[in-house]
Design a protein around this motif. Sequence first.
Motif, mmCIF file in Angstrom:
data_model
loop_
_atom_site.group_PDB
_atom_site.id
_atom_site.type_symbol
_atom_site.label_atom_id
_atom_site.label_comp_id
_atom_site.label_asym_id
_atom_site.label_seq_id
_atom_site.Cartn_x
_atom_site.Cartn_y
_atom_site.Cartn_z
ATOM 1 N N PHE A 283 13.488 -2.092 4.419
ATOM 2 C CA PHE A 283 14.667 -2.835 4.873
ATOM 3 C C PHE A 283 15.929 -2.340 4.157
ATOM 4 N N LEU A 284 15.845 -2.207 2.826
ATOM 5 C CA LEU A 284 17.007 -1.740 2.060
ATOM 6 C C LEU A 284 17.333 -0.284 2.383
ATOM 7 N N ALA A 285 16.305 0.490 2.719
ATOM 8 C CA ALA A 285 16.535 1.895 3.067
ATOM 9 C C ALA A 285 17.395 2.012 4.319
ATOM 10 N N VAL A 286 17.167 1.135 5.291
ATOM 11 C CA VAL A 286 17.993 1.133 6.510
ATOM 12 C C VAL A 286 19.460 0.899 6.149
ATOM 13 N N ILE A 287 19.692 -0.071 5.272
ATOM 14 C CA ILE A 287 21.065 -0.368 4.848
ATOM 15 C C ILE A 287 21.695 0.834 4.157
ATOM 16 N N ASN A 288 20.940 1.446 3.233
ATOM 17 C CA ASN A 288 21.513 2.544 2.464
ATOM 18 C C ASN A 288 21.714 3.803 3.307
ATOM 19 N N ILE A 289 20.862 3.996 4.299
ATOM 20 C CA ILE A 289 21.059 5.137 5.195
ATOM 21 C C ILE A 289 22.375 4.980 5.952
ATOM 22 N N PHE A 290 22.647 3.770 6.438
ATOM 23 C CA PHE A 290 23.902 3.537 7.149
ATOM 24 C C PHE A 290 25.097 3.679 6.208
ATOM 25 N N VAL A 291 24.949 3.226 4.955
ATOM 26 C CA VAL A 291 26.033 3.408 3.980
ATOM 27 C C VAL A 291 26.313 4.891 3.780
ATOM 28 N N GLY A 292 25.251 5.666 3.603
ATOM 29 C CA GLY A 292 25.408 7.105 3.418
ATOM 30 C C GLY A 292 26.013 7.788 4.634
ATOM 31 N N LEU A 293 25.573 7.409 5.820
ATOM 32 C CA LEU A 293 26.119 8.012 7.035
ATOM 33 C C LEU A 293 27.587 7.656 7.223
ATOM 34 N N ASN A 294 27.993 6.464 6.797
ATOM 35 C CA ASN A 294 29.404 6.089 6.881
ATOM 36 C C ASN A 294 30.252 6.855 5.876
ATOM 37 N N LEU A 295 29.652 7.220 4.733
ATOM 38 C CA LEU A 295 30.379 8.043 3.762
ATOM 39 C C LEU A 295 30.616 9.434 4.321
ATOM 40 N N GLY A 296 29.609 9.980 5.018
ATOM 41 C CA GLY A 296 29.769 11.273 5.667
ATOM 42 C C GLY A 296 30.375 11.069 7.042
ATOM 43 N N LYS A 297 31.679 10.873 7.093
ATOM 44 C CA LYS A 297 32.346 10.446 8.317
ATOM 45 C C LYS A 297 32.192 11.455 9.456
ATOM 46 N N GLU A 298 31.940 12.726 9.116
ATOM 47 C CA GLU A 298 31.850 13.737 10.162
ATOM 48 C C GLU A 298 30.447 13.850 10.743
ATOM 49 N N GLU A 299 29.459 13.151 10.118
ATOM 50 C CA GLU A 299 28.070 13.288 10.554
ATOM 51 C C GLU A 299 27.762 12.323 11.693
ATOM 52 N N LYS A 300 28.501 12.428 12.776
ATOM 53 C CA LYS A 300 28.330 11.502 13.891
ATOM 54 C C LYS A 300 27.016 11.729 14.611
ATOM 55 N N ARG A 301 26.626 12.994 14.776
ATOM 56 C CA ARG A 301 25.382 13.278 15.493
ATOM 57 C C ARG A 301 24.173 12.726 14.755
ATOM 58 N N LEU A 302 24.168 12.871 13.427
ATOM 59 C CA LEU A 302 23.060 12.350 12.636
ATOM 60 C C LEU A 302 23.036 10.831 12.701
ATOM 61 N N VAL A 304 24.193 8.875 15.175
ATOM 62 C CA VAL A 304 23.728 8.469 16.507
ATOM 63 C C VAL A 304 22.225 8.676 16.626
ATOM 64 N N SER A 305 21.741 9.796 16.113
ATOM 65 C CA SER A 305 20.302 10.083 16.166
ATOM 66 C C SER A 305 19.509 9.026 15.416
ATOM 67 N N TYR A 306 20.027 8.606 14.261
ATOM 68 C CA TYR A 306 19.310 7.595 13.483
ATOM 69 C C TYR A 306 19.332 6.238 14.184
ATOM 70 N N ILE A 307 20.441 5.892 14.820
ATOM 71 C CA ILE A 307 20.512 4.623 15.548
ATOM 72 C C ILE A 307 19.487 4.612 16.677
ATOM 73 N N VAL A 308 19.373 5.721 17.400
ATOM 74 C CA VAL A 308 18.387 5.820 18.480
ATOM 75 C C VAL A 308 16.973 5.714 17.908
ATOM 76 N N LEU A 309 16.725 6.405 16.803
ATOM 77 C CA LEU A 309 15.409 6.361 16.155
ATOM 78 C C LEU A 309 15.071 4.944 15.707
ATOM 79 N N LEU A 310 16.030 4.267 15.067
ATOM 80 C CA LEU A 310 15.797 2.914 14.571
ATOM 81 C C LEU A 310 15.518 1.959 15.731
ATOM 82 N N ALA A 311 16.262 2.110 16.818
ATOM 83 C CA ALA A 311 16.030 1.260 17.987
ATOM 84 C C ALA A 311 14.626 1.476 18.542
ATOM 85 N N PHE A 312 14.194 2.724 18.604
ATOM 86 C CA PHE A 312 12.845 3.032 19.091
ATOM 87 C C PHE A 312 11.791 2.408 18.182
ATOM 88 N N GLU A 313 11.985 2.497 16.866
ATOM 89 C CA GLU A 313 11.025 1.931 15.918
ATOM 90 C C GLU A 313 10.975 0.408 16.026
#
Length: 353
Positions: A283-302, A304-313
């Motif tokens: 659960f905390l890993a999901v939060i921290n992954i989103f925090v990290g992805l927001n820090l990397g503002k240019e990593e939009k593809r990654l 979006v890919s993670y959001i799709v993956l999380l929704a599938f899971e």
Amino acid sequence: MNLLPDGRFAWCDEQALKDNTTGFVSMVLAAPLVTSEWAGFGFSGPGQMAGSTAVVTTLGVTGEPVVQQYFLKDQDLNQVFKDDTRLTLTQAIEAFYNATSKTVYVGFQVNFATSKAIPNYLLYAQGPASGDGSTISYHRAQSMDKLSNSQFPIGVVGQSEASKLDKQVKAHGALQVFGWGVLLPIGAMVARYAREYDPAWFYIHITFQITGFIFIIAGVATGVNLAKSFSTPGLTGHKGLGIFLFTLAILQVLAVVLRPKKDANIRKYWNWYHWWVGRLALFLAVINIFVGLNLGKEEKRLKVSYIVLLAFELVAFAILETIYWLRWNRDPGTGNRWNRSSTERSFQMADNY
């Protein structure tokens, strides 16, 4: 560029390298930068500000570097226009800001043969900017170097520091997403929903978790290296939560190695611990992954890919959990997995290992 003899613009360090095959010139600029300031360098044919093309960096409201190109038609501020057509870039300009040293690094590769800008002179300037960095004012410091195209050092162009950092950020994100976001959740679902396939479920579960832990270690290693290179708002929280998650991962591994025998009185408590700590970590890993992805503002593809993956899971979890409880309610007294009276429904089969 070496420091000027009179000390002007000792704050600025620039490197340029011309590819001997393509003729492209790679440039990297490092300069101190603080909020409400701008730092820039440009290219001029006659050696004056008027008619030059400038690359200017400011800091945005969240502290990230914002790079824009300008055409200085005249010295009047009303004749300074944003124009990204004068430099023929082979890729987007890269920039990152080290908040600790208050230094900005800007890197790009340009083809001067097809550019409107003429690099007979390199211009350096610094001045005040608006609070959000969107508007720049007249410079209060400037310098100039004469540099013809033939003076660029010849060689094979390597990666800029900004490019290297960008690749490290992508590697760190990909490793952690694959470890925490793919392998460990799959291993956890195998342990909960595939116990009837005994003993295969146990070995599949262990394989996914160990492999995921290896990816996490690699991701932590790249993260530690990144933390030495730069600082950005929000990074402290991301690092702190990352360290806590890594500690939980280590504890989970140690718990498996040191698990009590199946007939030990404390086995059911170990089962509860292993289950709930694992759930908390995911659960905390999901939060921290989103925090990290927001820090990397240019990593939009990654992202979006993670959001799709999380929704599938989440969909897979909802379906499997529904089947789990339907079967348990239908066959409350059949088999270890669906024994209603057990306080260890999800762990009974694990007691054999």
